[in-house]
Write an enzyme that holds these catalytic residues in place. Structure first.
Site, PDB file in Angstrom:
ATOM      1  N   ALA A 182      -1.829  -0.148   0.316  1.00 14.62           N
ATOM      2  CA  ALA A 182      -2.982   0.605  -0.182  1.00 14.62           C
ATOM      3  C   ALA A 182      -2.885   0.811  -1.697  1.00 14.62           C
ATOM      4  CB  ALA A 182      -3.118   1.914   0.583  1.00 14.62           C
ATOM      5  N   SER A 183      -3.302   1.961  -2.167  1.00 18.66           N
ATOM      6  CA  SER A 183      -3.412   2.184  -3.617  1.00 18.66           C
ATOM      7  C   SER A 183      -2.084   2.366  -4.325  1.00 18.66           C
ATOM      8  CB  SER A 183      -4.302   3.400  -3.879  1.00 18.66           C
ATOM      9  OG  SER A 183      -5.616   3.162  -3.421  1.00 18.66           O
ATOM     10  N   THR A 184      -0.976   2.442  -3.569  1.00 14.15           N
ATOM     11  CA  THR A 184       0.331   2.619  -4.221  1.00 14.15           C
ATOM     12  C   THR A 184       0.700   1.423  -5.095  1.00 14.15           C
ATOM     13  OG1 THR A 184       1.481   1.714  -2.293  1.00 14.15           O
ATOM     14  CG2 THR A 184       1.191   4.112  -2.377  1.00 14.15           C
ATOM     15  N   LYS A 205      -1.531  -0.247  -6.974  1.00 13.60           N
ATOM     16  CA  LYS A 205      -2.485  -0.397  -8.080  1.00 13.60           C
ATOM     17  C   LYS A 205      -1.796  -0.392  -9.453  1.00 13.60           C
ATOM     18  CE  LYS A 205      -6.645   1.249  -5.713  1.00 13.60           C
ATOM     19  NZ  LYS A 205      -7.635   2.342  -5.542  1.00 13.60           N
TER      20      LYS A 205
END
Length: 613
Positions: free
Chosen positions: A323-325, A327
């Site tokens: 997920a966004s970890t 980014k």
């Protein structure tokens, strides 16, 4: 008339023949005696000693396991068993009946003993009951005079004092089975296990079996022609296994399991200065001690079929969308390859579209973030910004860059139970599904979704590289080895670093992660931190549908994730948290990461406060 001359000649011939035969026989006898007593003396003497002298292997004591501060994590505890020498028992059934009134014997124990008795030498001891309690030991000691031929024998068994707290780190030992024996025979180590019944099955116990097991000794005893013991001739004591110290911090591990509180998930904490794993918790867990003595079929079936999957080490085997970890790493790639700059801005109306395609890829904020640059995209976790970045980068560039941080491969941690996760690529999809790679697949990967999967340990390891600005230290559990004379600390072999053309990009990403931490969970912390949260989808939501956690099955809800490190200026701890089906990452995983940081970084302050009157 008798012909005396003829008879005399015949006698002489017969006497000569007899003499020659006797002489030849004596020569054969002398030759055999010479062969036995001189030529083959050593051979027959050795055979005689082999029949007279019996070598009994002596098991070594298994090495102990400690945490980084010297707290005992795996020890050897004495156990007691009832042994019977059958030839000394006049009436076996009556003895068993009387003994049952002193120490309870189950029907299974009695039957197993009776069956084994049929194929057992009567002058050798045979185990009747294992693992006597202290009360049973005391009771039998008082009544031992009543049972001739029955005695108590002592041994050592592995014991894990903290039970399920460290199961997925330590693993456990268990009985050597046929598969273990074949592996030992192939490696040439089977003779070392002649007196050993247990072997490391999982975790550290299995990985460092060669250090922990030790070397067997032996006892030479003289026996008679029936194999009965006469006297002990020589004893060579076994060499105990080496003690090992792990990088695990027991107090931090306890805090991690306390924070998980039985929920499905994992917490990994790493010291970025040397790659040592401070805590590696997987929940739910199970008690490894039940495997040491042999777990029952029913108990094992419950563990194996549990929907919570306690047998899986979620820290190294659980596969989740990052997920966004990730980014920050995607933004770093964009800066390094010149796809974006610090001033690059895009307009976020709440969705993003592939040019010429009607489908809309939604941002988590349905009304959008407006104009965003790389700082705003990271601080506010703007999906639209990263959809656009992934589209411009392409999957080949993304896969090649992320592989440098360890995604899609084993971290090299010193346990065997590890999954490499999956860093998707064109070739991978073709091999796996026999399908081409579509641009929509790339868009999903741009926010850490789609085919991209990782383990909590991989996330923590990649974040460690980020915190160290490219320095790659493989995560490990072994801190030092203790032998009879000294403490040895094995060197940490660094991997080739991640190098950037412009090192300023490290600082750009770090500053954005610091802003993220300052504006959320670490705004009131006594130290500076950097972080990035994530909310991982477990299943895809239709384009026009709205995700509602209250209306779907609990196992389909989003996973909550966070990666963080602190202190910002000189990192001493990296944390990765994944809580299965817990929902929003910042709200649910954030407090867990903060509590872990506080426990480790503020420990000295708390100890000082507690010491004050």
């Amino acid at each position: 008339m008798h012909d005396h001359a003829a008879e005399s000649a015949l006698f002489r011939r017969r006497a000569l023949f007899t003499f020659i035969c006797v002489t030849l026989l004596l020569l054969v006898l002398m030759g055999n005696l010479y062969h036995l007593q001189i030529t083959s003396f050593k051979d027959y003497a050795t055979r005689s000693n082999d029949n007279r002298i019996r070598v009994v292997p002596l098991p070594p004591s298994r090495g102990l396991i400690y945490d980084r501060n010297g707290k005992l994590l795996a020890e050897n505890r004495p156990f007691y068993s009832l042994e019977v020498i059958p030839e000394k028992v006049k009436n076996m059934q009556r003895m068993l009946d009387e003994l049952s009134t002193v120490i309870p014997l189950s029907d299974e124990e009695r039957q197993n003993f009776t069956d084994a008795l049929k194929f057992h030498r009567r002058f050798k001891p045979l185990t009747l009951k294992n693992h006597l309690s202290e009360q049973q030991l005391a009771t039998f000691s008082v009544n031992q005079y009543r049972f001739e031929g029955v005695s108590v024998e002592a041994g050592l068994n592995r014991y894990y004092p903290y039970g399920e707290l460290l199961t997925h780190v330590l693993g456990y030992v268990g009985r050597i089975n046929n598969r273990d024996q074949k592996a030992l025979e192939l490696s040439g180590n089977w003779p070392d296990y002649a007196a050993t019944h247990d072997i490391g099955k999982q975790g550290v116990e299995k990985f460092y079996e060669g250090l922990l097991h030790g070397k067997p000794g032996h006892l030479e005893e003289e026996v008679n022609n029936l194999g009965r013991h006469i006297r002990t001739l020589k004893v060579e004591p076994p060499e105990p296994g080496q003690d090992i110290y792990l990088t695990i911090d027991l107090a931090l591990q306890q805090k991690a399991m306390e924070l998980l509180d039985g929920r499905r998930g994992s917490i990994v904490a790493i010291d970025p200065q040397d790659g040592g794993i401070l805590a590696m918790a997987s929940s739910p867990s199970y008690d490894p001690n039940q495997f040491v003595h042999g777990i029952g079929t029913k108990a094992y079936s419950e563990l194996l079929n549990s929907r919570a999957r306690p047998l899986i080490n979620r820290a190294t085997q659980g596969q989740y969308a990052p997920a966004s970890t990730v980014k920050p790493l995607l933004a770093l790639m964009g800066l390094e390859d010149g796809i974006i700059t610090e001033k690059t801005r895009i307009w976020d109306p709440g969705f993003w579209q592939i040019p010429g395609v009607e489908r809309k890829y939604r941002d988590w904020k349905r009304w959008g973030h407006g104009w965003v640059d790389v700082y705003g995209a990271l601080v506010h976790s703007c999906d639209t910004y990263f959809y656009d970045l992934a589209y411009k980068s392409g999957i080949d560039r993304i896969a090649n860059f992320m592989t440098q941080f360890g995604f899609g491969e084993n971290t090299g941690v010193d346990i065997y139970e590890e999954s490499p996760g999956n860093m998707p690529s064109r070739d991978w999809k073709r091999l796996r599904y026999n399908q081409p790679w579509y641009i929509g697949d790339t868009i999903s990967v741009g926010i850490g979704q789609g085919y991209w999967t990782t383990t909590p340990l991989q996330l923590a390891s990649a974040t460690t590289v980020l915190a160290n600005q490219g320095r790659r230290l493989p995560p490990h559990l072994l801190k030092s080895i203790k032998d009879s004379t000294s403490m040895i600390e094995p060197p940490v072999e660094e991997r080739p670093p991640v190098t950037l053309k412009n090192t300023r990009h490290w600082h750009t990403i770090a500053d954005a992660m610091r802003q993220t931490a300052h504006k959320s969970r670490f705004n009131d912390a006594h130290y500076s931190a950097a972080m990035k949260t994530g909310t991982g989808q477990v299943f895809s939501v239709a384009e026009d549908a709205k995700y509602d956690a209250d209306t779907i099955d609990e196992h389909l809800r989003d996973n909550a994730l966070i990666v963080a490190y602190a202190p910002f200026e000189h990192p001493k701890m990296v944390v990765a948290v994944i809580l299965e089906n817990a929902g929003w990452g910042g709200k649910n995983a954030g407090p867990v990461a903060r509590a872990m940081m506080d426990e480790y970084l503020l420990r000295d302050q708390w100890e000082l406060t507690d010491a004050q009157p």
